[in-house]
Design an enzyme around this catalytic site. Structure first.
Site, PDB file in Angstrom:
ATOM      1  N   ILE A  99       0.829  -1.208   0.000  1.00 54.04           N
ATOM      2  CA  ILE A  99       0.000   0.000   0.000  1.00 54.04           C
ATOM      3  C   ILE A  99       0.862   1.256   0.000  1.00 54.04           C
ATOM      4  CG2 ILE A  99      -2.087  -0.976   1.009  1.00 54.04           C
ATOM      5  CD1 ILE A  99      -1.035  -0.084   3.749  1.00 54.04           C
ATOM      6  N   GLY A 100       2.149   1.097   0.038  1.00 50.22           N
ATOM      7  CA  GLY A 100       3.001   2.287  -0.013  1.00 50.22           C
ATOM      8  C   GLY A 100       4.459   1.892  -0.142  1.00 50.22           C
ATOM      9  N   VAL A 101       5.215   2.768  -0.748  1.00 52.07           N
ATOM     10  CA  VAL A 101       6.651   2.539  -0.866  1.00 52.07           C
ATOM     11  C   VAL A 101       7.342   3.810  -0.404  1.00 52.07           C
ATOM     12  CG1 VAL A 101       8.539   1.963  -2.400  1.00 52.07           C
ATOM     13  CG2 VAL A 101       6.250   1.091  -2.874  1.00 52.07           C
ATOM     14  N   PHE A 115      12.309   3.915   3.207  1.00 50.48           N
ATOM     15  CA  PHE A 115      12.604   2.882   4.173  1.00 50.48           C
ATOM     16  C   PHE A 115      12.395   1.495   3.561  1.00 50.48           C
ATOM     17  CE2 PHE A 115      11.162   0.109   7.585  1.00 50.48           C
ATOM     18  CZ  PHE A 115      12.001   0.410   8.636  1.00 50.48           C
ATOM     19  N   GLY A 116      11.388   1.405   2.719  1.00 51.59           N
ATOM     20  CA  GLY A 116      11.060   0.106   2.150  1.00 51.59           C
ATOM     21  C   GLY A 116       9.597   0.096   1.759  1.00 51.59           C
ATOM     22  N   LYS A 117       8.980  -1.082   1.807  1.00 51.90           N
ATOM     23  CA  LYS A 117       7.585  -1.186   1.381  1.00 51.90           C
ATOM     24  C   LYS A 117       6.656  -1.309   2.586  1.00 51.90           C
ATOM     25  CE  LYS A 117       8.513  -3.144  -3.101  1.00 51.90           C
ATOM     26  NZ  LYS A 117       8.702  -4.368  -3.870  1.00 51.90           N
ATOM     27  N   VAL A 118       5.425  -0.864   2.381  1.00 49.47           N
ATOM     28  CA  VAL A 118       4.421  -1.019   3.420  1.00 49.47           C
ATOM     29  C   VAL A 118       3.309  -1.917   2.885  1.00 49.47           C
ATOM     30  CG1 VAL A 118       2.864   0.155   5.004  1.00 49.47           C
ATOM     31  CG2 VAL A 118       4.948   1.301   4.244  1.00 49.47           C
ATOM     32  N   ASP A 132       9.920  15.836  10.871  1.00 46.08           N
ATOM     33  CA  ASP A 132       9.501  15.585   9.496  1.00 46.08           C
ATOM     34  C   ASP A 132       7.992  15.787   9.388  1.00 46.08           C
ATOM     35  OD1 ASP A 132       9.973  15.093   6.855  1.00 46.08           O
ATOM     36  OD2 ASP A 132      10.195  12.925   7.057  1.00 46.08           O
TER      37      ASP A 132
END
Ligand SMILES: *[C@@H]1O[C@H](CO)[C@@H](O)[C@H](O)[C@H]1NC(C)=O
Ligand SMILES: *[C@@H]1O[C@H](CO)[C@@H](O)[C@H](O)[C@H]1NC(C)=O
Ligand SMILES: *[C@@H]1O[C@H](CO)[C@@H](O)[C@H](O)[C@H]1NC(C)=O
Ligand SMILES: *[C@@H]1O[C@H](CO)[C@@H](O)[C@H](O)[C@H]1NC(C)=O
Ligand SMILES: *[C@@H]1O[C@H](CO)[C@@H](O)[C@H](O)[C@H]1NC(C)=O
Ligand SMILES: *[C@@H]1O[C@H](CO)[C@@H](O)[C@H](O)[C@H]1NC(C)=O
Ligand SMILES: *[C@@H]1O[C@H](CO)[C@@H](O)[C@H](O)[C@H]1NC(C)=O
Ligand SMILES: *[C@@H]1O[C@H](CO)[C@@H](O)[C@H](O)[C@H]1NC(C)=O
Ligand SMILES: *[C@@H]1O[C@H](CO)[C@@H](O)[C@H](O)[C@H]1NC(C)=O
Ligand SMILES: *[C@@H]1O[C@H](CO)[C@@H](O)[C@H](O)[C@H]1NC(C)=O
Length: 858
Positions: A530-532, A535-538, A648
């Site tokens: 559902i997201g990239v 950090f990596g992938k979600v 952030d």
């Protein structure tokens, strides 16, 4: 030991004679001083000295006219001079004080002013000139204006004290014919004087040849020139009162109010065995000044890449003599501590090594510099910082005392200060806007010049995490895995007093096995991504009890990942709050770095603002989202023993749950706030471009106020619904912060508001909202509001908007899905009704949190 001082051979006997000579000089000087109590014929003791009435007989002082004697019985009771200030001499015509029988040489002249009401005079409106032996000291001098100006400055720099009196100090050459101090009121006005001091100083107080910043040594001809003492600070220590500096009765102020970031350096002191580096220096400053100092070191910073900076308001178009006092209190050898000295952003000295210059440890030493402040500037910056080229072990600076003297130009020391009649507020707000302007300007220059380089560099550092120039690529949706959220919600909601108590230092969340994670994500099924992010992938996952969760898996190649991973676990495990995304657990098996979060069904706030097909949020929903995020940040800043700085803050890190409740996410960059005795954390600049606090960018000093800045950008993003950086737009529009501030300063933010909000928001609430955002973007962190204040104001904005909604519809309940349509439908009807709204809102008793401070709702 004195032999070492100069590195010269000095015979003990000769030394003794010189010491005696200096002693005698001071002794004699004492007897030739005048301490005058103006406006009376009686004498009194104050501050350890006898003050002789200006009409008392048998002095060598004569007045050209008795003028007007004034006195008061009530005074503030603030100073050692109180009894002295109870009398004054007022004058409406010229008045000369003539001192006879004084030797040729240099004298300190101090003039004391303490306004008190007298007769028909409005003491706030005095206006007069003063000259001494023909040298103009002040012109059109307004005592009240100068006192107020100073008080505003002191308060704006965090002090809470205010003064009712003023002392002006000059150092003047006196020839054989004595000293005449001439007072002359501006036509139709008047003047007054409370007390005077005339104290001889040894001619060695100043050397004639002084290093000019960016040039060679210059001959100052101080013997023929007048000097005004502008500032005198005991750096790193307490105030030294006049009676502790008995030779010359100088007062040495505390330096913190003048520091750009107070406590950017820490204070040290050691009073053992300090001696003057040169025998002629004993009148330069009392040894007390050298017993305390400020050094740069900050335990939390490995890379000391910042300056200690002091900033002074000065008069344009004059030369200034900057005197820095040093004494090495720590190191036993040369080259242990070398640094660079900047005056007005230019290098004044390089590779400066106090130990070598002074000839040893515990040697009181001073160094003078001269610099010109051009007509374009009214500040003087003095900065001490690391010397990049230096080979010394320690890049650390030290400073014990600081004096700023203004040098006369063409027989003139006067500068006409134009105080605004309404006091200070207009002056202050003007400079506030100016600062923001400069900040935005700088930001934009940096931006336009280096956007590509920066983005590249940034991506490299953060592994492409949440690049703002790309829409929505970094969205990940943290999910919620199991039951601990109930506890945490209850915990956070439970009680206000648990705001501090709910920080559990030991809770680390559940440690999942890798097989559990594989089961939850169908063995990291790509269709569940559902997201990239950098950090990596979600992945969207499901725990064994069927609860959805967001599972963030670090890219195993990510080098930066580990520290961010650890930071995030550490931060999240300590924090539980309704407006912070909860971490349920983590997995660190087989070098994996996996974080498991509460699921946030509606994704990022940004995806609901622009760049997607999602229906737009109503104004009320936007306000609620901002309030939620502000609550989360406020909790971060204040909830822990040492506040946490998010670092952030941006719309992709504000997530919305199924009820559109906003929560702050992504603590990978978070830093524990400064310890109590520090005001900032120094660190390499990280964060997201477009949201970056320019002050943080400049100084690499992180405070909570950097988050406030970023949040201000979020507020503008929420109104305008556009990317914070959009390089495809015309130059002046690329940076949202800059562009929105331009409109906000003209009070016409509605010009650039998201078209889809037209007519469906309360104009009053937008106005207020813009003011909050503007304050958040103040260039100097200390002038920005705290998150708590922002939160409070946003809640008020929401109240305004809700009252406006209520006044045009009987239906109070706007469900989130219909809100926008309803808003639009009613838009036209509302357009005319603005005036009547005001009465309604006031009659509903909404209290404006600003009614007591400087914002105006007019
Ligand atoms: C000066 O002092 C005398 C007493 O020595 C006193 O009587 C007189 O009132 C004083 N004058 C003024 C103007 O204060
Ligand atoms: C004050 O002294 C100056 C210089 O000696 C002189 O020009 C002026 O007239 C004097 N003013 C008064 C009021 O005596
Ligand atoms: C006044 O001046 C003379 C020298 O001109 C000096 O001898 C005398 O001590 C002075 N008086 C006072 C009170 O300072
Ligand atoms: C003078 O200024 C002070 C402080 O600003 C104020 O309290 C006072 O009322 C003013 N006095 C007059 C006569 O205006
Ligand atoms: C000013 O602040 C200090 C500490 O911050 C406090 O001790 C002092 O009482 C305050 N003074 C006033 C007048 O509020
Ligand atoms: C103060 O300085 C003396 C002499 O240099 C040294 O012996 C002593 O340890 C210092 N004291 C502290 C507290 O640093
Ligand atoms: C200070 O100086 C005296 C005399 O020179 C010496 O005896 C003493 O030990 C010194 N103290 C320190 C702390 O260095
Ligand atoms: C101290 O001052 C005297 C007089 O100005 C001068 O002759 C002498 O050289 C100075 N001594 C030092 C060490 O600077
Ligand atoms: C020095 O830099 C500061 C900010 O970095 C700026 O405000 C100031 O005007 C500069 N001064 C000069 C003389 O350039
Ligand atoms: C220190 O200040 C100078 C002058 O303003 C500036 O050029 C330099 O970059 C600053 N150094 C750091 C580390 O901020």
């Amino acid at each position: 030991m004195e032999k070492k001082v100069q590195g010269r051979e000095v015979l003990g006997g000769l030394l003794f004679l010189v010491v005696v000579f200096v002693f005698v000089e001071i002794g004699e000087a004492q007897s030739k001083s005048f301490f005058i109590n103006c406006g009376t014929n009686s004498s009194l003791n104050a501050d350890g000295r006898k003050w002789v009435g200006d009409l008392a007989p048998n002095t060598n002082l004569t007045l050209s006219s008795p003028a007007i004697q004034a006195s008061t019985s009530t005074l503030s009771g603030e100073s050692a001079f109180d009894s002295l200030y109870k009398t004054a001499r007022f004058f409406t015509d010229g008045l000369n004080y003539t001192f006879q029988g004084i030797d040729q040489g240099s004298y300190v002249v101090r003039l004391h002013f303490c306004p008190f009401p007298w007769d028909q005079f409005n003491v706030n409106e005095s206006k007069f000139d003063i000259a001494a032996n023909g040298l103009k000291l002040v012109s059109e001098f307004n005592v009240h204006g100068e006192i107020e100006f100073r008080n505003v400055f002191l308060q704006s720099s965090g002090g809470n004290s205010s003064s009712f009196s003023l002392i002006k100090e000059y150092i003047l050459p006196v020839k054989l014919n004595g000293l005449i101090i001439e007072f002359a009121p501006v036509k139709g006005s008047f003047g007054f004087i409370n007390a005077m001091e005339i104290i001889p100083v040894v001619d060695t107080l100043f050397e004639d040849s002084v290093a000019k910043v960016g040039g060679n040594a210059v001959t100052l001809n101080l013997g023929g020139r007048g000097i005004e003492s502008m500032y005198r600070l005991n750096v790193g220590g307490d105030e030294i009162s006049a009676s502790e500096d008995s030779g010359l009765w100088r007062t040495w102020e505390v330096d913190t109010s003048y520091m750009i970031t107070a406590n950017a350096g820490s204070e040290i002191h050691n009073s053992s065995n300090i001696t003057y580096a040169s025998v002629n220096d004993s009148t330069v400053a009392p040894l007390l000044v050298y017993e305390t100092a400020r050094i740069m070191s900050n335990n939390e910073v490995l890379e000391k890449r910042f300056n200690m900076s002091w900033k002074f308001e000065v008069h344009p178009d004059f030369d200034y003599l900057v005197r820095l006092h040093f004494c090495e209190l720590v190191y036993e050898r040369a080259k242990e501590r070398t640094f660079r000295i900047y005056i007005n952003n230019r290098t004044a000295a390089d590779n400066f090594d106090v130990f070598s210059e002074a000839g040893g440890k515990n040697k009181a030493y001073h160094q003078d510099f001269v610099d010109t402040v051009s007509s374009k500037f009214d500040t003087l910056w003095i900065q001490l910082g690391p010397d990049a080229s230096a080979s010394s072990a320690v890049t650390d600076a030290i400073l014990s005392g600081l004096e700023v003297f203004k040098l006369s130009r063409n027989g003139n020391l006067a500068y006409v200060e134009r105080y605004k009649p309404a006091g200070n507020s207009s002056k202050k707000s003007k400079s506030f806007i100016l600062w923001v302007g400069i900040g935005a300007g700088v930001a934009s220059v940096v931006l336009v010049a280096s956007i590509v380089a920066f983005v590249l560099c940034f991506c490299k550092n953060r592994r492409n995490k949440s690049s703002d120039t790309k829409a929505n690529t970094s969205v990940w949706r943290p999910l919620f895995l199991h039951g601990s959220i109930q506890n945490s919600t209850a915990n956070a909601k439970g009680s206000r007093q648990s705001l501090y108590g709910s920080v559990a230092s030991t809770r680390v969340g559940k440690r999942f096995t890798l097989s559990e994670i594989r089961a939850a994500t169908n063995n990291f099924d790509e269709t569940l991504v559902i997201g990239v992010g950098g950090f990596g992938k979600v992945y969207k996952g499901e725990t064994d009890d069927g609860t959805p969760a967001a599972i963030k898996r670090a890219n195993p190649q990510s080098e930066q990942g580990l520290s961010e991973f650890e930071t995030e676990i550490e931060m999240l495990s300590k924090l539980r709050h309704r407006h912070l995304v909860s971490m349920i657990g983590f997995c660190d098996e087989q070098n994996e770095m996996i974080l498991v979060y509460e699921y946030m069904a509606n994704g990022t706030l940004r995806s609901h603002l622009f760049g997607s097909d999602l229906p737009p949020l109503s104004w009320k929903q936007r306000l609620e989202a901002c309030i939620g995020a502000a609550r989360g940040l406020h909790y971060l800043h204040t909830g822990a023993e040492r506040g946490i700085i998010h670092r952030d803050v941006k719309t992709t890190n504000i997530l919305l749950d199924e009820n559109f409740v906003a929560k702050m996410a992504d603590f990978g960059l978070s830093k524990t706030g400064p310890a109590l005795d520090h005001t900032h954390v120094s660190t390499a600049v990280k964060g997201s471009f477009g949201y970056l606090d320019p002050e943080y960018f400049r100084r690499q000093q992180l405070t909570e106020k950097s988050d406030v800045y970023s949040f201000g950008v979020v507020l503008f993003e929420v109104v305008c619904a556009r990317a914070v950086i959009n390089p495809t737009l015309p130059k002046d529009q690329i940076n949202l912060a800059e562009w929105a501030m331009k409109w906000q300063r003209q009070r016409s933010l509605e010009t650039i508001i998201d078209q889809r909000l037209h007519g469906s928001y309360s104009p009053e609430s937008l106005k207020k909202f813009g003011e909050i955002a503007e304050k958040c973007l103040a260039d100097e962190g200390k002038t920005r509001p705290t998150m708590g204040e922002v939160l409070w104001h946003l809640e008020y904005v929401l109240q305004l908007h809700e009252a406006w909604m209520r006044s045009y519809t009987s239906d109070n309940s706007f469900s989130s899905s219909q809100a926008l349509q309803t808003d639009e439908r009613e838009a036209e009807e509302r357009q005319e009704g603005e005036t009547s709204y005001k009465e309604k809102s006031t009659s509903r008793g909404i209290s404006d949190p600003d009614s007591t401070d400087e914002f105006e709702l007019s």
